[in-house]
Design a protein around this motif. Structure first.
Motif: not given
Lengths: 158, 189
Positions: B23-26, B13-21
């Motif tokens: 990827g979604l960074n404006p 979950a942490l790895i995926l969360g970091a990845f989404f953060l």
């Protein structure tokens, strides 16, 4: 009949993907070279539209790249030489299949790692389940004990 | 061992969360194409002058041995954002005494001439890239694109799109100031 219909549907739904942006005036008279040009083009990503190969893109740069590919093939370059030439100018970005190197390890290895984790999870759950059935199964001693208890119970009731 | 397995979902979950953060960074532009030219020598190209325009053409040799960094701008008269950018470039030349070179990308010479007569010509040299081949050498994906080239001909910086608006202009001015500082810190070539 159904099989035929299914086949037709599949065939028709695949049609749009076969559309090329290559225009007649770009094509090479030498069909062998033209086929090689298509092979090279399939590996090159359009730098404007990004998730298309240059053969299916209508953008100006994609057209220029198609012409460049054909020009270099005509001059005697190998497919690999053409790819190297364009890669030198546009970087990994232009390759639809990026090379395997430290920056792309995550890209290439993530699916394998995810599959391994998933398989591991499934194996863990299944082995636990089989271990549980092994414990709940009765051995002959247990069966005898149960039979004795039932017999005792029957005797008590009567 | 059991505890390690129990921690696995949290780790994933942490790895995926970091990845989404990430990827979604404006601030992250997934369409940005990293340039392979940065810190490389300017590509080889040799362009003739635009027909009827009285500034000389542009080739690689013009980018080597300059006392200060130069700006190379790829433009075309048919490119709408280029028109807005033109005023910014003109201001840079007049106010900051930037040396500005142009590559006229896939443009009709008469259209380019008319455009420059209308808006003025801030370019010291303009090469006519009728086929777009020099554009490929520079690895451009469209117009306008602007490069900063060091005195020794090394490409230092690339800006994709028009340098219009305070954010873009500040970013470019900063890159130019850094290029000038780096050039001054060296032996002056």
């Amino acid at each position: 009949m159904i099989r035929k219909l299914l086949f037709m549907t599949l065939f028709l739904s695949a049609m749009p993907f076969a559309v090329y942006a290559v225009e007649p005036d770009e094509m090479l008279a030498d069909s062998v070279l033209e086929v090689r040009a298509r092979e090279v083009s399939k590996k090159l990503r359009c730098v404007v539209c990004q998730n298309q190969d240059i053969d299916s893109s209508n953008s100006g740069v994609a057209r220029d790249l198609r012409i460049l590919v054909r020009e270099r093939l005509t001059k005697g370059d190998t497919n690999a030489e053409v790819l190297t030439f364009i890669h030198a100018r546009y970087g990994d970005f232009v390759l639809l299949k990026p090379p395997f190197k430290p920056e792309t390890y995550a890209l290439w290895l993530a699916p394998i790692i995810l599959i391994l984790i998933g398989t591991g999870g499934v194996i863990a759950v299944l082995s636990k389940a089989s271990r549980l059935t092994a414990i709940t199964a009765l051995n002959t001693d247990d069966e005898r004990a149960v039979a004795d208890m039932l017999a005792q119970d029957k005797k008590d009731r009567s | 061992m059991k505890r390690a397995i129990a921690a696995l979902p949290i780790l994933i979950a942490l790895i995926l969360g970091a990845f989404f953060l990430w990827g979604l960074n404006p601030d992250r532009d997934p369409n940005a194409i990293p340039s392979v030219l940065i810190a490389q020598p300017a590509p080889d190209f040799d362009l003739p002058t635009v027909d009827g325009v009285d500034v000389p053409g542009l080739s690689r040799s013009n980018l080597i041995g300059n006392p200060t960094p130069v700006v190379v701008n790829v433009f075309a008269s048919w490119c709408v954002p280029c028109r807005a950018e033109h005023a910014v470039l003109t201001r840079m030349v007049e106010r900051d005494s930037v040396r500005l070179f142009g590559i006229n990308y896939k443009d009709k010479p008469e259209a380019a001439r008319g455009w420059l007569e209308d808006l003025g010509n801030p370019y010291e040299r303009i090469g006519s890239d009728l086929t777009g081949r020099a554009g490929i050498e520079w690895g451009i994906s469209g117009v306008p694109e602007t490069f900063i080239v060091a005195g020794d001909g090394t490409v230092l910086y690339r800006y994709v799109g028009p340098i219009v608006g305070s954010e873009a202009e500040e970013e470019f001015a900063l890159a130019l100031a850094q290029a000038r500082a780096a050039n001054g810190a060296g032996t002056g070539i």
